[in-house]
Design an enzyme around this catalytic site. Structure first.
Site, PDB file in Angstrom:
ATOM      1  N   SER A 163       0.813  -1.217   0.000  1.00 17.11           N
ATOM      2  CA  SER A 163       0.000   0.000   0.000  1.00 17.11           C
ATOM      3  C   SER A 163       0.845   1.264   0.000  1.00 17.11           C
ATOM      4  CB  SER A 163      -0.933   0.000   1.214  1.00 17.11           C
ATOM      5  OG  SER A 163      -1.818  -1.097   1.169  1.00 17.11           O
ATOM      6  N   HIS A 218       0.541   4.381   4.342  1.00 14.77           N
ATOM      7  CA  HIS A 218      -0.079   5.114   3.237  1.00 14.77           C
ATOM      8  C   HIS A 218       0.469   6.543   3.162  1.00 14.77           C
ATOM      9  CE1 HIS A 218      -3.899   2.380   3.589  1.00 14.77           C
ATOM     10  NE2 HIS A 218      -2.809   1.716   3.255  1.00 14.77           N
TER      11      HIS A 218
END
Length: 318
Positions: free
Chosen positions: A173, A225
């Protein structure tokens, strides 16, 4: 890779007939995308290897899909994403703060990028990688996109380790958010050659905001993230500026004719500032990490960036 340098392809037609509201399309053949598909294959292969070593059927009677033998999944109460146990992920390179800091296993900052918690996790990330990555690689080439992907993944791992110190973190991610960040900075630094630029900017910002908002759910590592996004955003200014319109034609003018700079002044400025911030960020982050610093000691409200408590769930602050 096809043709010459990307900067020399389709230059003569960039001033008209733009085919997309998001990006300026080259009129010649784009780069052949092979690195992103290779990354997808590598992630899938790694998941198969992890499941092979997990061998749930040998250690647990409640495995899901036992007909898969040693590739069966852990019980859903342990892993609802249809994947291996946390101990297997830790053993094969998952990001775990104590092992990175106290056992000097810094390599986990890289290996965790290639591991996934389950089939659902893997499919979601690989679909995103194909949708985002192939287009970027066709547009910018495998070298620059490969650098952005890997460094963004590492940047996400560093920030995650500074805050998530009791759980194992895995997944691509951070690297994926790095590609989103690079798309945003690429749009900004090449603003003058885009059509429908405001619409493209707003669309991209909405996509980024929605993806970051998902990160406030429990059990989602939003720090990876954010770290990946910031790394990719800065790298985009460094690696993805495009020459000014018509520069390739102007450089072939007869001797004595003044040739403008290949890039605009603001592109040089953004690239330099971003490079300095990137080096400083990685240096400070690694120093703090290997000194065992807990990020929450310096940012007490940062837990809201990763999990916001509601009536439906609680956050443990880690």
């Amino acid at each position: 890779m096809r043709g010459g340098d990307i900067e020399s392809r389709g230059e003569k037609n960039r001033g008209s007939n733009h085919a997309s509201s998001h990006a300026v399309e080259d009129t010649d053949t784009p780069w052949l995308s092979w690195l992103i598909p290779l990354f997808v294959v590598a992630n899938v292969v790694m998941f198969v290897i992890v499941m092979y070593f997990n061998n749930c059927s040998k250690h647990d009677q409640g495995c899901v899909a036992r007909f898969l033998g040693r590739f069966s999944f852990q019980p859903l109460r342990e892993n609802p994403l249809f994947g291996p146990s946390s101990s297997t992920l830790e053993r094969l390179g998952g990001l775990e703060w104590k092992k990175v800091v106290h056992q000097h296993q810094g390599w986990r900052l890289i290996t965790c990028i290639w591991l996934h918690a389950g089939v659902i996790h893997l499919i979601a990330n690989m679909l995103s990688l194909v949708i985002i990555g192939i287009r970027l690689e066709q547009q910018c080439g495998f070298v620059r996109i490969g650098i952005i992907y890997l460094l963004s993944g590492i940047g996400g791992s560093i920030l995650s380790s500074l805050f998530i110190q009791r759980n194992i973190s895995v997944g691509a991610s951070g690297a994926l958010f790095g590609l989103l960040g690079a798309m945003l900075s690429e749009l900004i630094t090449n603003w003058s050659i885009y059509t429908n630029k405001v619409c493209a900017l707003l669309t991209l910002l909405v996509i980024v905001a929605i993806n970051l908002a998902v990160g406030i759910l429990p059990h989602v590592d939003n720090f990876a993230h954010i770290g990946g996004f910031l790394t990719g955003f800065l790298l985009g200014f460094v690696l993805l500026p495009r020459p000014q319109l018509g520069w390739m034609q102007r450089r072939n003018l007869p001797a004595g004719v003044r040739v403008n700079s290949k890039y605009k002044a603001y592109q040089y400025g953004l690239g330099l500032v971003s490079l300095v911030l990137l080096v400083a960020g990685f240096t400070i982050g690694l120093v703090l990490l290997f000194r065992g610093v807990n990020g929450y000691d310096h940012c007490h409200w940062c837990h809201y960036l990763s999990c916001v408590p509601t009536s439906r769930w609680k956050c443990d602050g880690n």
